[in-house]
Design a protein around this motif. Sequence first.
Motif, PDB file in Angstrom:
ATOM      1  N   ALA A 178      43.034  32.979  51.327  1.00  0.00           N
ATOM      2  CA  ALA A 178      42.642  33.094  49.927  1.00  0.00           C
ATOM      3  C   ALA A 178      43.541  34.091  49.202  1.00  0.00           C
ATOM      4  O   ALA A 178      43.975  33.855  48.070  1.00  0.00           O
ATOM      5  CB  ALA A 178      41.176  33.515  49.828  1.00  0.00           C
ATOM      6  N   GLN A 179      43.830  35.212  49.853  1.00  0.00           N
ATOM      7  CA  GLN A 179      44.644  36.256  49.227  1.00  0.00           C
ATOM      8  C   GLN A 179      46.046  35.769  48.913  1.00  0.00           C
ATOM      9  O   GLN A 179      46.574  36.001  47.818  1.00  0.00           O
ATOM     10  CB  GLN A 179      44.716  37.488  50.140  1.00  0.00           C
ATOM     11  N   CYS A 190      47.130  32.664  48.572  1.00  0.00           N
ATOM     12  CA  CYS A 190      47.096  31.612  47.562  1.00  0.00           C
ATOM     13  C   CYS A 190      46.951  32.200  46.161  1.00  0.00           C
ATOM     14  O   CYS A 190      47.733  31.883  45.256  1.00  0.00           O
ATOM     15  CB  CYS A 190      45.944  30.649  47.848  1.00  0.00           C
ATOM     16  N   VAL A 191      45.975  33.082  45.987  1.00  0.00           N
ATOM     17  CA  VAL A 191      45.735  33.672  44.663  1.00  0.00           C
ATOM     18  C   VAL A 191      46.902  34.560  44.234  1.00  0.00           C
ATOM     19  O   VAL A 191      47.351  34.512  43.080  1.00  0.00           O
ATOM     20  CB  VAL A 191      44.415  34.467  44.671  1.00  0.00           C
ATOM     21  N   ASP A 192      47.424  35.368  45.171  1.00  0.00           N
ATOM     22  CA  ASP A 192      48.573  36.207  44.828  1.00  0.00           C
ATOM     23  C   ASP A 192      49.774  35.351  44.422  1.00  0.00           C
ATOM     24  O   ASP A 192      50.539  35.714  43.518  1.00  0.00           O
ATOM     25  CB  ASP A 192      48.953  37.109  46.003  1.00  0.00           C
ATOM     26  N   LEU A 216      49.193  34.260  40.844  1.00  0.00           N
ATOM     27  CA  LEU A 216      49.325  35.384  39.910  1.00  0.00           C
ATOM     28  C   LEU A 216      50.747  35.914  39.826  1.00  0.00           C
ATOM     29  O   LEU A 216      51.071  36.681  38.915  1.00  0.00           O
ATOM     30  CB  LEU A 216      48.367  36.512  40.320  1.00  0.00           C
ATOM     31  N   SER A 255      38.791  29.986  45.760  1.00  0.00           N
ATOM     32  CA  SER A 255      38.615  30.169  44.315  1.00  0.00           C
ATOM     33  C   SER A 255      39.942  30.585  43.701  1.00  0.00           C
ATOM     34  O   SER A 255      40.583  31.526  44.186  1.00  0.00           O
ATOM     35  CB  SER A 255      37.554  31.236  44.035  1.00  0.00           C
ATOM     36  N   VAL A 256      40.370  29.890  42.666  1.00  0.00           N
ATOM     37  CA  VAL A 256      41.664  30.184  42.044  1.00  0.00           C
ATOM     38  C   VAL A 256      41.449  30.738  40.628  1.00  0.00           C
ATOM     39  O   VAL A 256      40.423  30.468  39.993  1.00  0.00           O
ATOM     40  CB  VAL A 256      42.553  28.924  41.991  1.00  0.00           C
ATOM     41  N   PRO A 257      42.420  31.501  40.108  1.00  0.00           N
ATOM     42  CA  PRO A 257      42.309  32.077  38.758  1.00  0.00           C
ATOM     43  C   PRO A 257      42.566  31.002  37.703  1.00  0.00           C
ATOM     44  O   PRO A 257      43.642  30.923  37.111  1.00  0.00           O
ATOM     45  CB  PRO A 257      43.392  33.159  38.762  1.00  0.00           C
TER      46      PRO A 257
END
Length: 350
Positions: A246-247, A249-251, A254, A277-279
């Motif tokens: 998750a970290q 992917c989201v990083d 971003l 969960s994505v931003p």
Amino acid sequence: MKGYEMKALVLEGIQQLAVRNMPDPEPAALGVVIRVKANGVCRSDWHAWNGDFKREFPLIMGHEFTGVIEEVMPGVTRFKKGDRVVVPFSGSDGTCVHCQAGLSHLCDNPLYPGKTYSGGYAEYVAVPLADRNLVALPEEIDFTAGAALGCRFMTSFHGLVDRAKVQPGEWVVVYGCGGVGLSAINIAAALGARVIGVDINPDNLALARQMGALHVVNSLETPPVEAVLQISGGGAHVSVDALGLAQTCVDGLLSLRKTGRHLQIGITTKKDAGHISVPIDAMVYKELTLVGSLGMAAHRFEAMIPMVVQGRLNPERMVNREITLSEVEGVFENMTKSAGAGAFVVTQFQ
């Protein structure tokens, strides 16, 4: 080969591996039997060993291998006994609409070594439908380096070239400098991109530089998103999650500038079970694109293999050590701890 008992590494349960004597494989219709010369230890194998993927036990894993054809069934026209080959892991049967559209890696009836048929952690493998599921390995590429072409390099090549469409001069950030990540770095650099590698392992980061990264970031020491935004002057054009956390992917998302593309190659573990969960608001405001990628159709090897022969791609640089079947489980244990660096390749089967 009849009557021969081959050595194979058998997954007998979750985190239960054993070297066994197994019957030699029977060739399938329109198939071949390959004497395995090298099989890379891949994070996908780690997922299966760890129980992240559903598997039937017992199972001979291994999907990243090269070898020499030992036996050829009637009807095979493109290959003969003695040919050097690499086996693309995303095999196909040729009958579905995706295969017929040239997207055989998305086959509805996939033929995956180490999953739908016994794989390359063994002395011999029977590969079905050989004419569509093998690729010739040129003499200029040795078996150990060539093993990486059957998974990590083909996956990264399709992802970066066909899906994310990386262009010269673009900034590309790769989260996770393991096998797929290092391959992605090498390919992106060969395409003329400016590459940033992110990892928590200093040895992986050192290898990332050798594979073509201009900058590296240790995310245990430096907030990676901030570092990428600063280095790239506002964000990468393309981000790659080569781990599936998750970290990461989201990083990756971003880390992108406006209109950036995020390439998702890494598969999740049991913890996330396929859902991250994505931003989403940031994706809307910055018009970001999230792209998935799986394997590569066998016919696309005609674009990748010449780059290896020419020395533009260098799978040999990431080989840490050649190992035996009995050493594979130790590599998996190190993957769990994010220890070790580079690729480990099984070349010793006895």
